[in-house]
Design a protein around this motif. Structure first.
Motif, PDB file in Angstrom:
ATOM      1  N   CYS A 144      33.783 -31.297 111.621  1.00 32.23           N
ATOM      2  CA  CYS A 144      34.072 -32.600 112.225  1.00 32.23           C
ATOM      3  C   CYS A 144      32.940 -33.594 111.954  1.00 32.23           C
ATOM      4  O   CYS A 144      33.138 -34.793 112.044  1.00 32.23           O
ATOM      5  CB  CYS A 144      34.318 -32.450 113.720  1.00 32.23           C
ATOM      6  N   ARG A 145      31.766 -33.100 111.629  1.00 27.07           N
ATOM      7  CA  ARG A 145      30.615 -33.981 111.405  1.00 27.07           C
ATOM      8  C   ARG A 145      30.355 -34.347 109.952  1.00 27.07           C
ATOM      9  O   ARG A 145      29.772 -35.383 109.680  1.00 27.07           O
ATOM     10  CB  ARG A 145      29.358 -33.353 111.986  1.00 27.07           C
ATOM     11  N   LYS A 146      30.755 -33.480 109.012  1.00 30.84           N
ATOM     12  CA  LYS A 146      30.484 -33.830 107.609  1.00 30.84           C
ATOM     13  C   LYS A 146      31.445 -33.145 106.661  1.00 30.84           C
ATOM     14  O   LYS A 146      32.099 -32.169 107.003  1.00 30.84           O
ATOM     15  CB  LYS A 146      29.045 -33.508 107.235  1.00 30.84           C
ATOM     16  N   ILE A 147      31.506 -33.710 105.467  1.00 27.34           N
ATOM     17  CA  ILE A 147      32.236 -33.122 104.361  1.00 27.34           C
ATOM     18  C   ILE A 147      31.252 -32.994 103.210  1.00 27.34           C
ATOM     19  O   ILE A 147      30.482 -33.914 102.931  1.00 27.34           O
ATOM     20  CB  ILE A 147      33.468 -33.968 103.967  1.00 27.34           C
ATOM     21  N   SER A 148      31.261 -31.844 102.586  1.00 22.85           N
ATOM     22  CA  SER A 148      30.366 -31.590 101.474  1.00 22.85           C
ATOM     23  C   SER A 148      31.155 -30.896 100.371  1.00 22.85           C
ATOM     24  O   SER A 148      31.922 -29.970 100.646  1.00 22.85           O
ATOM     25  CB  SER A 148      29.199 -30.704 101.931  1.00 22.85           C
ATOM     26  N   ALA A 149      30.989 -31.355  99.155  1.00 21.64           N
ATOM     27  CA  ALA A 149      31.685 -30.775  98.012  1.00 21.64           C
ATOM     28  C   ALA A 149      30.662 -30.389  96.964  1.00 21.64           C
ATOM     29  O   ALA A 149      29.739 -31.147  96.681  1.00 21.64           O
ATOM     30  CB  ALA A 149      32.667 -31.783  97.435  1.00 21.64           C
ATOM     31  N   GLN A 150      30.839 -29.203  96.408  1.00 21.27           N
ATOM     32  CA  GLN A 150      29.948 -28.772  95.335  1.00 21.27           C
ATOM     33  C   GLN A 150      30.748 -28.070  94.262  1.00 21.27           C
ATOM     34  O   GLN A 150      31.724 -27.389  94.542  1.00 21.27           O
ATOM     35  CB  GLN A 150      28.851 -27.874  95.874  1.00 21.27           C
ATOM     36  N   VAL A 151      30.316 -28.257  93.033  1.00 22.02           N
ATOM     37  CA  VAL A 151      30.929 -27.607  91.889  1.00 22.02           C
ATOM     38  C   VAL A 151      29.914 -26.617  91.356  1.00 22.02           C
ATOM     39  O   VAL A 151      28.754 -26.961  91.114  1.00 22.02           O
ATOM     40  CB  VAL A 151      31.322 -28.638  90.803  1.00 22.02           C
ATOM     41  N   THR A 152      30.362 -25.369  91.209  1.00 23.34           N
ATOM     42  CA  THR A 152      29.455 -24.317  90.773  1.00 23.34           C
ATOM     43  C   THR A 152      29.797 -23.845  89.369  1.00 23.34           C
ATOM     44  O   THR A 152      30.954 -23.875  88.947  1.00 23.34           O
ATOM     45  CB  THR A 152      29.489 -23.110  91.735  1.00 23.34           C
ATOM     46  N   ASN A 153      28.770 -23.388  88.682  1.00 22.17           N
ATOM     47  CA  ASN A 153      28.901 -22.802  87.359  1.00 22.17           C
ATOM     48  C   ASN A 153      29.502 -21.412  87.529  1.00 22.17           C
ATOM     49  O   ASN A 153      29.005 -20.627  88.324  1.00 22.17           O
ATOM     50  CB  ASN A 153      27.518 -22.717  86.717  1.00 22.17           C
ATOM     51  N   PRO A 154      30.548 -21.082  86.782  1.00 23.58           N
ATOM     52  CA  PRO A 154      31.219 -19.801  86.980  1.00 23.58           C
ATOM     53  C   PRO A 154      30.358 -18.584  86.641  1.00 23.58           C
ATOM     54  O   PRO A 154      30.524 -17.527  87.237  1.00 23.58           O
ATOM     55  CB  PRO A 154      32.432 -19.875  86.067  1.00 23.58           C
ATOM     56  N   GLY A 155      29.447 -18.733  85.729  1.00 27.77           N
ATOM     57  CA  GLY A 155      28.631 -17.598  85.323  1.00 27.77           C
ATOM     58  C   GLY A 155      27.465 -17.296  86.244  1.00 27.77           C
ATOM     59  O   GLY A 155      27.127 -16.142  86.495  1.00 27.77           O
ATOM     60  N   THR A 156      26.856 -18.337  86.778  1.00 25.51           N
ATOM     61  CA  THR A 156      25.628 -18.148  87.552  1.00 25.51           C
ATOM     62  C   THR A 156      25.772 -18.506  89.025  1.00 25.51           C
ATOM     63  O   THR A 156      24.853 -18.271  89.798  1.00 25.51           O
ATOM     64  CB  THR A 156      24.506 -19.025  86.972  1.00 25.51           C
ATOM     65  N   ASP A 157      26.885 -19.083  89.414  1.00 23.12           N
ATOM     66  CA  ASP A 157      27.110 -19.573  90.778  1.00 23.12           C
ATOM     67  C   ASP A 157      26.103 -20.639  91.186  1.00 23.12           C
ATOM     68  O   ASP A 157      25.927 -20.913  92.369  1.00 23.12           O
ATOM     69  CB  ASP A 157      27.110 -18.437  91.806  1.00 23.12           C
ATOM     70  N   SER A 158      25.451 -21.255  90.231  1.00 24.28           N
ATOM     71  CA  SER A 158      24.531 -22.344  90.546  1.00 24.28           C
ATOM     72  C   SER A 158      25.327 -23.642  90.678  1.00 24.28           C
ATOM     73  O   SER A 158      26.363 -23.832  90.048  1.00 24.28           O
ATOM     74  CB  SER A 158      23.464 -22.488  89.464  1.00 24.28           C
TER      75      SER A 158
END
Length: 126
Positions: free
Chosen positions: A16-30
């Motif tokens: 309810c306080r925030k939205i965060s989006a991240q895209v990760t590299n499939p090989g390293t999960d970075s």
């Protein structure tokens, strides 16, 4: 295989306080790109929600979600990523009030030129 050919995973963290989006590299999960409602651009909106009476417990809406999606899409374009995928099962397991906010986010990412695999399944379930 170049960065545009890999299948990157788009993950959303919603509250309810925030939205965060991240895209990760499939090989390293970075994390290769991210956008959040805690960025400088959204501080004034957040502060206005805190100071209203009666106090709201929801600090972001479809408009903010859309803007965050737009920012993430532009950042992905800048680093050469044109395709991401979402975990449809995870997105469908969210409460309906959050799923309604995810759709404007995904539409904005698509408008920025990023192909979002799985978004069509989420849209058909709404």
């Amino acid at each position: 295989m170049g960065p545009s050919n890999q299948r990157h995973l788009l993950r959303l963290a919603l509250s309810c306080r925030k939205i965060s989006a991240q895209v990760t590299n499939p090989g390293t999960d970075s994390i290769v790109a991210m956008a959040s409602s805690t960025e400088q651009e959204f501080i004034s909106h957040y502060r206005s929600k805190i100071t209203t009476f009666p106090r709201s417990h929801k600090f972001w809406d479809a408009k903010i979600a859309s803007r965050i999606g737009e920012k993430l899409g532009f950042r992905l374009n800048d680093i050469g990523i044109s395709h991401v995928e979402i975990d449809v099962t995870e997105e469908l397991s969210r409460p309906i009030q959050y799923r309604k906010m995810v759709l404007p986010f995904l539409i904005s990412v698509k408008r920025a030129g990023i192909n979002v695999a799985g978004a069509e399944k989420l849209e058909s379930q709404m």
